[in-house]
Design an enzyme around this catalytic site. Structure first.
Site, short mmCIF file in Angstrom:
data_model
loop_
_atom_site.label_atom_id
_atom_site.label_comp_id
_atom_site.label_asym_id
_atom_site.label_seq_id
_atom_site.Cartn_x
_atom_site.Cartn_y
_atom_site.Cartn_z
N PHE A 156 1.30 5.95 6.73
CA PHE A 156 0.16 5.93 5.81
C PHE A 156 -1.19 6.10 6.50
O PHE A 156 -2.17 6.45 5.86
CB PHE A 156 0.16 4.61 5.01
CG PHE A 156 -0.44 3.46 5.77
CD1 PHE A 156 -1.83 3.26 5.78
CD2 PHE A 156 0.34 2.59 6.52
CE1 PHE A 156 -2.39 2.22 6.51
CE2 PHE A 156 -0.22 1.55 7.25
CZ PHE A 156 -1.59 1.38 7.24
N CYS A 288 -2.87 3.68 15.30
CA CYS A 288 -1.87 3.36 16.33
C CYS A 288 -2.53 3.30 17.70
O CYS A 288 -1.97 2.75 18.63
CB CYS A 288 -0.77 4.40 16.35
SG CYS A 288 -1.33 6.00 16.95
P1 NAD Z 1 6.35 2.69 8.39
O1 NAD Z 1 7.29 2.71 9.54
O2 NAD Z 1 6.42 1.56 7.43
O3 NAD Z 1 6.54 4.03 7.51
C1 NAD Z 1 6.66 5.28 8.13
C2 NAD Z 1 7.56 6.16 7.28
O4 NAD Z 1 8.87 5.60 7.24
C3 NAD Z 1 7.07 6.29 5.84
O5 NAD Z 1 7.19 7.65 5.44
C4 NAD Z 1 8.00 5.37 5.06
O6 NAD Z 1 8.27 5.84 3.76
C5 NAD Z 1 9.27 5.39 5.88
N1 NAD Z 1 10.01 4.11 5.80
C6 NAD Z 1 9.49 2.87 5.57
N2 NAD Z 1 10.47 1.94 5.60
C7 NAD Z 1 11.61 2.59 5.84
C8 NAD Z 1 12.97 2.17 5.99
N3 NAD Z 1 13.33 0.90 5.88
N4 NAD Z 1 13.91 3.12 6.23
C9 NAD Z 1 13.57 4.41 6.35
N5 NAD Z 1 12.30 4.86 6.21
C10 NAD Z 1 11.33 3.97 5.96
O7 NAD Z 1 4.87 2.84 9.02
P2 NAD Z 1 3.48 2.75 8.28
O8 NAD Z 1 3.22 1.33 7.91
O9 NAD Z 1 3.37 3.80 7.26
O10 NAD Z 1 2.50 3.17 9.50
C11 NAD Z 1 2.00 2.25 10.43
C12 NAD Z 1 2.81 2.26 11.69
O11 NAD Z 1 2.85 3.57 12.24
C13 NAD Z 1 2.22 1.39 12.78
O12 NAD Z 1 3.25 0.72 13.45
C14 NAD Z 1 1.55 2.39 13.71
O13 NAD Z 1 1.40 1.96 15.06
C15 NAD Z 1 2.49 3.53 13.62
N6 NAD Z 1 1.87 4.78 14.02
C16 NAD Z 1 2.20 5.29 15.24
C17 NAD Z 1 1.61 6.46 15.68
C18 NAD Z 1 1.93 7.05 17.02
O14 NAD Z 1 1.57 8.18 17.27
N7 NAD Z 1 2.63 6.33 17.90
C19 NAD Z 1 0.66 7.10 14.87
C20 NAD Z 1 0.36 6.54 13.62
C21 NAD Z 1 0.98 5.38 13.20
#
Ligand code: NAD
Length: 504
Positions: A156, A288
């Site tokens: 998100f 992140c």
């Molecule tokens: P999230 O892991 O909750 O969601 C990411 C994606 O996974 C979404 O599309 C979501 O629909 C899907 N998802 C959620 N729960 C799931 C499940 N149980 N099974 C399968 N798919 C599922 O992450 P978020 O809250 O959207 O984003 C924030 C996180 O992303 C933070 O931890 C941040 O550090 C990380 N992030 C990392 C980077 C990087 O480059 N390392 C960049 C941006 C964000």
């Protein structure tokens, strides 16, 4: 989940070059986090809709993979122009659904735009190598061939930049794509997908399906999907990596973080305080690459009151208000989580120097706001140190030496980013050499590289070998094929049978 409300617009799927209304019975509301206004409803795609998106991408691959590289590049030239022309509209959609300030939303789009520009240079990136006369009359060369249908799953917090990390480079290298954006803020992503089609992406080359765990699992398992790129939390990324790898796919997962900034007492004080406050509290800490731990070394510990004073100067308000520094958290659930962690920090003995809970934000009384919050006396055992807070909360850790700081950072499981603030070249060099983190800033708080390089988070923040853009991603989205060839002259006298492994 939402109930049906005909007055609220629906977010469409995108299959075969067209927006498609989902027939799903499962929907979720997209909510403005500053006001709680319901902006739209997003479907959780059905199994059949996932199949249709993948089938469309599979069919389109047959012709797209043979499209001349110059024709592919020109689509991205046009696309970058369209993104520039629509920048204000894109930023406004992003701010409404995600909460970040309008200038920061433009930054989100702009960092993705840089990858689109990079994709337009594909002619220089997807080049093979040739060695002449590896044996008598024999040449060897490489082809970098697209894999087929690739998929992306995005978080998100950067709903423009991160989808743009993925589909432009996958498509420029000759693949077709299925994108699963975050269900929390899919609207700006959809506008970017529409613009990509306006730029000339043919039907079926880029498809979008929305959803949650079921759709993600269907992507991981689908036999026609060859590669998966994921960005999001460590918990989900680890699951995606294991499941998609088991299904035989190429996978890269960019995941959670705990980024430390080390501040030496010889650093330029005003510049450093500005950099730390911006990196810790900007985007409400939902980056992140946010700095969530400041390690003050030796006499730099005297700067805590200055850091608190700097944090107090930041304006908390709706992202569309002029001069806002800190917008709302993305959801009520995120607000509860961050507030809960602040409470745990107090209980576990950290000193709450600045409490940003429950700020009064005029005109946005229902928003998910937490103002800048600062803890000192934080230790490696505390929950606020161990967990990724993903809110505007800075943990200050005090140490005596640079080596102590390096030891602490290297003992942390995450390796997304780190930074050092100093005027000493020798100290900075020692840090760069010894630190075990993939992205390092020297007097730069958020060291995300531009797309001439790759994003190189490491250790617990990354699974898979290759980064999501830059040169590495060309390898990720292509199979290297070596061709070793010999051509016989019609008049050449036939040689003897060669039973050795050597080419002669
Ligand atoms: P999230 O892991 O909750 O969601 C990411 C994606 O996974 C979404 O599309 C979501 O629909 C899907 N998802 C959620 N729960 C799931 C499940 N149980 N099974 C399968 N798919 C599922 O992450 P978020 O809250 O959207 O984003 C924030 C996180 O992303 C933070 O931890 C941040 O550090 C990380 N992030 C990392 C980077 C990087 O480059 N390392 C960049 C941006 C964000």
């Amino acid at each position: 989940m939402s109930t049906t409300n005909a007055a609220v617009p629906t977010v469409k799927l995108f299959i075969d070059g067209k927006p498609v209304e989902s027939t799903s019975s499962e929907w979720r509301e997209v909510i403005n986090p500053a006001t709680q206004e319901v902006l739209a409803r997003v479907p959780f795609a059905t199994r059949d809709e996932v199949e249709r998106a993948v089938a469309s991408a599979k069919a389109a691959f047959k012709t797209w993979k043979k499209t001349p590289i110059g024709a592919r590049a020109r689509i991205f030239l046009k696309y970058q122009q369209l993104i520039r022309e629509n920048m204000k509209e894109l930023a406004a959609i992003l701010t409404a659904e995600q909460g970040k300030t309008l200038p920061d939303a433009e930054g989100d789009v702009f960092r993705g735009l840089e990858v689109v520009e990079h994709a337009a240079a594909i002619g220089n990136l997807q080049l093979g190598e040739l060695a002449n006369n590896v044996a008598g009359g024999v040449d060897t060369f490489t082809l970098l061939q697209p894999l087929g249908v690739c998929a992306g799953i995005t978080p998100f917090n950067f709903p423009a930049m991160i989808p743009l990390w993925m589909f432009p480079m996958a498509i420029a290298t000759g693949n077709t794509f299925v994108l699963k954006p975050s269900e929390q803020d899919p609207m700006v992503t959809m506008r970017l997908v529409e613009l990509a089609h306006e730029a000339g992406i043919p039907p079926g080359v880029l498809n979008v399906i929305h959803g949650g765990p079921d759709v993600v699992n269907a992507i991981c398992d689908h036999p026609d999907i060859k590669a998966v790129s994921f960005v999001g939390s460590t918990r989900v990324g680890t699951h995606v990596y294991n499941r998609a790898s088991l299904a035989g796919k190429r996978v890269q997962c960019m995941m959670g973080a705990k980024n430390h900034a080390v501040i030496l007492p010889d650093a330029n004080k005003e510049q450093t305080l500005n950099a730390i406050a911006g990196a810790a509290f900007g985007a409400a800490g939902q980056r992140c690459m946010a700095v969530s731990v400041a390690i003050l070394v030796g006499e730099a510990n005297e700067w805590i009151p200055d850091l608190v004073a700097k944090a107090r100067t930041l304006k908390v308000s709706g992202g569309t208000e002029a001069n806002t520094d800190v917008g709302p958290l993305v959801s009520c659930a995120a607000l509860d989580r961050v507030s809960g962690l602040i409470e745990r920090g107090i209980q576990e003995g950290a000193k709450l120097e600045l409490d940003g809970r429950n700020p009064q934000v005029a005109g946005y009384e229902k928003g998910n706001f937490v103002a800048p919050t600062l803890f000192s006396g934080v230790t490696a055992q505390m929950s606020i140190y161990r967990e990724e807070i993903f809110g505007p909360v800075l943990c200050v850790v005090s140490v005596k030496t640079l080596d102590e700081a390096i030891e602490l950072i290297n003992a942390n499981p995450n390796g997304n980013g780190t930074a050092i603030f100093t005027r000493s070249g020798a100290a900075a060099r020692h840090f760069k050499e010894e630190i075990d983190v993939g992205q390092v800033g020297v007097n730069v708080p958020i060291p995300v590289p531009v797309p001439l390089f790759s994003f190189t988070g490491s250790r617990g923040s990354k699974l898979g070998d290759l980064g999501p853009y830059g040169k590495q991603v060309v390898q990720f989205y292509t199979q290297t094929k070596t061709v070793t060839e010999r051509w016989f002259d019609e008049n050449e006298v036939g040689g003897a049978v060669n039973t050795t492994i050597h080419l002669k």
